[in-house]
Motif scaffolding. Structure first.
Motif, PDB file in Angstrom:
ATOM      1  N   THR A 133      48.675  45.938  28.137  1.00 26.71           N
ATOM      2  CA  THR A 133      48.363  46.580  29.076  1.00 26.71           C
ATOM      3  C   THR A 133      47.437  47.391  29.040  1.00 26.71           C
ATOM      4  OG1 THR A 133      51.241  46.526  30.338  1.00 26.71           O
ATOM      5  CG2 THR A 133      49.330  47.686  31.460  1.00 26.71           C
ATOM      6  N   ASP A 134      46.879  47.806  28.399  1.00 25.78           N
ATOM      7  CA  ASP A 134      45.722  48.701  27.887  1.00 25.78           C
ATOM      8  C   ASP A 134      44.451  48.697  27.932  1.00 25.78           C
ATOM      9  OD1 ASP A 134      47.891  51.452  28.401  1.00 25.78           O
ATOM     10  OD2 ASP A 134      47.854  51.728  25.673  1.00 25.78           O
ATOM     11  N   ASP A 135      44.764  47.324  27.047  1.00 24.78           N
ATOM     12  CA  ASP A 135      43.929  45.962  26.849  1.00 24.78           C
ATOM     13  C   ASP A 135      43.113  45.985  27.814  1.00 24.78           C
ATOM     14  OD1 ASP A 135      43.534  46.975  23.823  1.00 24.78           O
ATOM     15  OD2 ASP A 135      44.972  45.156  23.615  1.00 24.78           O
ATOM     16  N   ARG A 136      44.233  45.156  28.794  1.00 20.32           N
ATOM     17  CA  ARG A 136      43.953  44.361  29.946  1.00 20.32           C
ATOM     18  C   ARG A 136      42.928  45.813  30.780  1.00 20.32           C
ATOM     19  NH1 ARG A 136      48.144  43.232  34.416  1.00 20.32           N
ATOM     20  NH2 ARG A 136      48.234  46.019  34.322  1.00 20.32           N
ATOM     21  N   GLU A 137      43.809  46.770  30.776  1.00 15.81           N
ATOM     22  CA  GLU A 137      42.907  47.889  31.677  1.00 15.81           C
ATOM     23  C   GLU A 137      41.388  48.351  30.888  1.00 15.81           C
ATOM     24  OE1 GLU A 137      45.957  51.726  31.761  1.00 15.81           O
ATOM     25  OE2 GLU A 137      47.187  50.524  32.665  1.00 15.81           O
ATOM     26  N   ASN A 138      41.670  48.680  29.752  1.00 13.47           N
ATOM     27  CA  ASN A 138      40.063  48.723  29.536  1.00 13.47           C
ATOM     28  C   ASN A 138      39.050  47.521  29.260  1.00 13.47           C
ATOM     29  OD1 ASN A 138      40.501  51.036  27.627  1.00 13.47           O
ATOM     30  ND2 ASN A 138      41.743  49.915  26.397  1.00 13.47           N
ATOM     31  N   TYR A 139      39.977  46.453  29.496  1.00 13.05           N
ATOM     32  CA  TYR A 139      38.680  45.448  29.592  1.00 13.05           C
ATOM     33  C   TYR A 139      38.633  44.840  31.132  1.00 13.05           C
ATOM     34  CZ  TYR A 139      40.328  42.643  25.371  1.00 13.05           C
ATOM     35  OH  TYR A 139      40.489  42.850  23.915  1.00 13.05           O
ATOM     36  N   GLN A 140      39.302  45.477  32.308  1.00 10.78           N
ATOM     37  CA  GLN A 140      39.253  45.889  33.776  1.00 10.78           C
ATOM     38  C   GLN A 140      37.950  46.587  33.114  1.00 10.78           C
ATOM     39  OE1 GLN A 140      42.832  45.769  35.096  1.00 10.78           O
ATOM     40  NE2 GLN A 140      43.531  43.588  35.741  1.00 10.78           N
ATOM     41  N   ARG A 141      38.243  47.657  33.254  1.00  6.95           N
ATOM     42  CA  ARG A 141      37.086  49.317  33.373  1.00  6.95           C
ATOM     43  C   ARG A 141      35.829  48.525  33.180  1.00  6.95           C
ATOM     44  NH1 ARG A 141      39.021  52.707  29.848  1.00  6.95           N
ATOM     45  NH2 ARG A 141      41.651  52.316  30.898  1.00  6.95           N
ATOM     46  N   GLU A 142      35.717  47.694  31.114  1.00  8.22           N
ATOM     47  CA  GLU A 142      34.497  47.359  30.860  1.00  8.22           C
ATOM     48  C   GLU A 142      34.072  46.286  32.063  1.00  8.22           C
ATOM     49  OE1 GLU A 142      33.654  45.082  26.868  1.00  8.22           O
ATOM     50  OE2 GLU A 142      34.951  47.030  26.679  1.00  8.22           O
ATOM     51  N   ALA A 143      34.790  45.686  32.640  1.00 11.33           N
ATOM     52  CA  ALA A 143      34.562  44.341  33.312  1.00 11.33           C
ATOM     53  C   ALA A 143      34.065  44.965  34.331  1.00 11.33           C
ATOM     54  CB  ALA A 143      35.178  42.779  33.875  1.00 11.33           C
ATOM     55  N   ALA A 144      34.083  46.084  35.017  1.00 10.00           N
ATOM     56  CA  ALA A 144      33.736  46.328  36.161  1.00 10.00           C
ATOM     57  C   ALA A 144      32.161  46.906  36.120  1.00 10.00           C
ATOM     58  CB  ALA A 144      35.351  47.484  37.136  1.00 10.00           C
ATOM     59  N   GLU A 145      32.355  47.956  35.000  1.00  9.91           N
ATOM     60  CA  GLU A 145      31.211  48.460  34.473  1.00  9.91           C
ATOM     61  C   GLU A 145      30.089  47.535  33.876  1.00  9.91           C
ATOM     62  OE1 GLU A 145      31.463  50.828  31.125  1.00  9.91           O
ATOM     63  OE2 GLU A 145      33.305  52.053  32.110  1.00  9.91           O
ATOM     64  N   LEU A 146      30.966  46.047  33.660  1.00 10.12           N
ATOM     65  CA  LEU A 146      29.431  45.491  33.151  1.00 10.12           C
ATOM     66  C   LEU A 146      28.847  44.824  35.136  1.00 10.12           C
ATOM     67  CD1 LEU A 146      30.811  43.235  29.991  1.00 10.12           C
ATOM     68  CD2 LEU A 146      28.778  45.095  30.270  1.00 10.12           C
ATOM     69  N   GLU A 147      30.104  44.489  35.845  1.00  8.39           N
ATOM     70  CA  GLU A 147      29.644  43.971  36.829  1.00  8.39           C
ATOM     71  C   GLU A 147      28.329  45.244  37.599  1.00  8.39           C
ATOM     72  OE1 GLU A 147      32.128  42.510  41.009  1.00  8.39           O
ATOM     73  OE2 GLU A 147      32.717  42.093  39.046  1.00  8.39           O
ATOM     74  N   ASN A 148      28.864  46.054  37.533  1.00  3.07           N
ATOM     75  CA  ASN A 148      27.953  47.094  38.088  1.00  3.07           C
ATOM     76  C   ASN A 148      26.714  47.421  38.093  1.00  3.07           C
ATOM     77  OD1 ASN A 148      29.773  48.017  40.241  1.00  3.07           O
ATOM     78  ND2 ASN A 148      30.772  50.111  38.164  1.00  3.07           N
ATOM     79  N   LYS A 149      26.694  47.275  35.891  1.00  7.07           N
ATOM     80  CA  LYS A 149      25.430  47.174  35.178  1.00  7.07           C
ATOM     81  C   LYS A 149      24.403  45.544  35.859  1.00  7.07           C
ATOM     82  CE  LYS A 149      26.203  49.555  31.820  1.00  7.07           C
ATOM     83  NZ  LYS A 149      26.712  49.645  29.599  1.00  7.07           N
ATOM     84  N   LEU A 150      25.517  44.649  36.303  1.00  7.99           N
ATOM     85  CA  LEU A 150      24.465  43.461  36.778  1.00  7.99           C
ATOM     86  C   LEU A 150      24.034  43.608  38.039  1.00  7.99           C
ATOM     87  CD1 LEU A 150      24.079  40.528  36.059  1.00  7.99           C
ATOM     88  CD2 LEU A 150      26.507  39.918  36.922  1.00  7.99           C
ATOM     89  N   ILE A 151      24.987  44.122  38.970  1.00  5.66           N
ATOM     90  CA  ILE A 151      24.032  44.024  40.235  1.00  5.66           C
ATOM     91  C   ILE A 151      22.689  45.208  39.739  1.00  5.66           C
ATOM     92  CG2 ILE A 151      24.794  45.721  42.500  1.00  5.66           C
ATOM     93  CD1 ILE A 151      27.936  44.895  42.023  1.00  5.66           C
ATOM     94  N   ARG A 152      23.214  46.661  39.465  1.00  9.96           N
ATOM     95  CA  ARG A 152      22.403  46.951  38.766  1.00  9.96           C
ATOM     96  C   ARG A 152      20.316  46.278  38.849  1.00  9.96           C
ATOM     97  NH1 ARG A 152      23.996  52.191  36.171  1.00  9.96           N
ATOM     98  NH2 ARG A 152      25.917  50.863  35.816  1.00  9.96           N
ATOM     99  N   ALA A 153      21.161  45.508  37.517  1.00  9.40           N
ATOM    100  CA  ALA A 153      19.924  44.612  36.975  1.00  9.40           C
ATOM    101  C   ALA A 153      19.453  44.189  38.427  1.00  9.40           C
ATOM    102  CB  ALA A 153      20.196  43.656  35.550  1.00  9.40           C
ATOM    103  N   GLU A 154      20.416  42.840  38.771  1.00 12.55           N
ATOM    104  CA  GLU A 154      19.710  42.675  39.808  1.00 12.55           C
ATOM    105  C   GLU A 154      18.588  42.727  41.142  1.00 12.55           C
ATOM    106  OE1 GLU A 154      22.887  40.264  41.769  1.00 12.55           O
ATOM    107  OE2 GLU A 154      23.211  38.649  40.123  1.00 12.55           O
ATOM    108  N   LYS A 155      19.121  44.187  41.021  1.00 13.04           N
ATOM    109  CA  LYS A 155      18.611  44.604  41.609  1.00 13.04           C
ATOM    110  C   LYS A 155      17.510  44.921  41.003  1.00 13.04           C
ATOM    111  CE  LYS A 155      21.749  47.298  44.743  1.00 13.04           C
ATOM    112  NZ  LYS A 155      22.685  48.216  44.948  1.00 13.04           N
ATOM    113  N   LEU A 156      16.934  45.711  39.626  1.00 17.01           N
ATOM    114  CA  LEU A 156      15.835  46.223  39.345  1.00 17.01           C
ATOM    115  C   LEU A 156      14.619  44.982  39.563  1.00 17.01           C
ATOM    116  CD1 LEU A 156      14.465  48.372  37.880  1.00 17.01           C
ATOM    117  CD2 LEU A 156      15.970  47.427  35.884  1.00 17.01           C
ATOM    118  N   ASP A 157      15.629  43.910  38.965  1.00 15.50           N
ATOM    119  CA  ASP A 157      15.153  42.348  38.864  1.00 15.50           C
ATOM    120  C   ASP A 157      14.262  42.075  40.069  1.00 15.50           C
ATOM    121  OD1 ASP A 157      14.120  40.054  37.301  1.00 15.50           O
ATOM    122  OD2 ASP A 157      16.192  38.995  38.601  1.00 15.50           O
ATOM    123  N   GLN A 158      14.971  41.945  41.483  1.00 15.32           N
ATOM    124  CA  GLN A 158      14.464  41.636  42.667  1.00 15.32           C
ATOM    125  C   GLN A 158      13.622  43.199  43.166  1.00 15.32           C
ATOM    126  OE1 GLN A 158      17.366  41.781  45.295  1.00 15.32           O
ATOM    127  NE2 GLN A 158      18.230  39.740  44.749  1.00 15.32           N
ATOM    128  N   GLY A 159      13.579  44.196  42.623  1.00 16.86           N
ATOM    129  CA  GLY A 159      11.925  45.427  42.775  1.00 16.86           C
ATOM    130  C   GLY A 159      11.749  45.065  42.106  1.00 16.86           C
TER     131      GLY A 159
END
Length: 166
Positions: A133-159
């Motif tokens: 459960t702890d690992d899953r929560e860590n992976y979910q948190r990490e996935a959310a951070e990576l998704e946010n980074k991906l979204i920011r990277a796309e915005k940066l790329d578009q910019g």
């Protein structure tokens, strides 16, 4: 005494028996006599004499001290045999109940050991669940951070692509 050695009490025989080795052996074995095996038939034969009024221990002792002592012993053995008949079934029942208790305690110990084993296994599984459960929560948190980074990277790329076109 004479009932025990299965001889009828006769005056000549009692006098000769009193001095005999048989009599001495019988008296010496009174303390080791198998009083637990007094038969009901023997008790009935003894009761014929113990119920008589002229067989009072004081009266018998008045005629002969030895006979009085022997008569007290006969009365004690009769009382013991009657009490034994009442107590022995209860003693047997107690033995059976103790055996049943022992079996139940053994079964309880076995069940407690199995419960302990199952509890240990459950604790191990709970620890594994907590880690997963702890690992899953860590992976979910990490996935959310990576998704946010991906979204920011796309915005940066578009910019950056829009600034390149300009």
């Amino acid at each position: 005494f004479f009932l025990r050695i299965r001889r009828p009490p006769r005056s000549t025989q009692s006098r000769s028996s009193a001095a005999s080795d048989v009599y001495k052996r019988q008296v010496s074995t009174q303390s080791t006599w198998a009083r637990d095996r007094i038969s009901a038939k023997l008790i009935q034969r003894i009761e014929k004499y113990t119920q008589r009024e002229d067989m009072d221990p004081k009266l018998v002792s008045g005629k002969s001290i030895a006979a009085g002592e022997l008569w007290l012993w006969v009365l004690a053995m009769e009382g013991y045999a009657k009490a034994y008949r009442d107590i022995e079934p209860k003693r047997n029942k107690l033995t059976q109940l103790r055996e049943k208790l022992k079996k139940s305690e053994d079964e309880l110990n076995e069940l407690q050991a199995r419960l302990q084993s199952v509890t240990e296994r459950l604790n191990t599984l709970n620890e594994m669940l907590q880690r997963v459960t702890d690992d899953r929560e860590n992976y979910q948190r990490e996935a959310a951070e990576l998704e946010n980074k991906l979204i920011r990277a796309e915005k940066l790329d578009q910019g950056l692509s829009s600034s390149k076109e300009r």
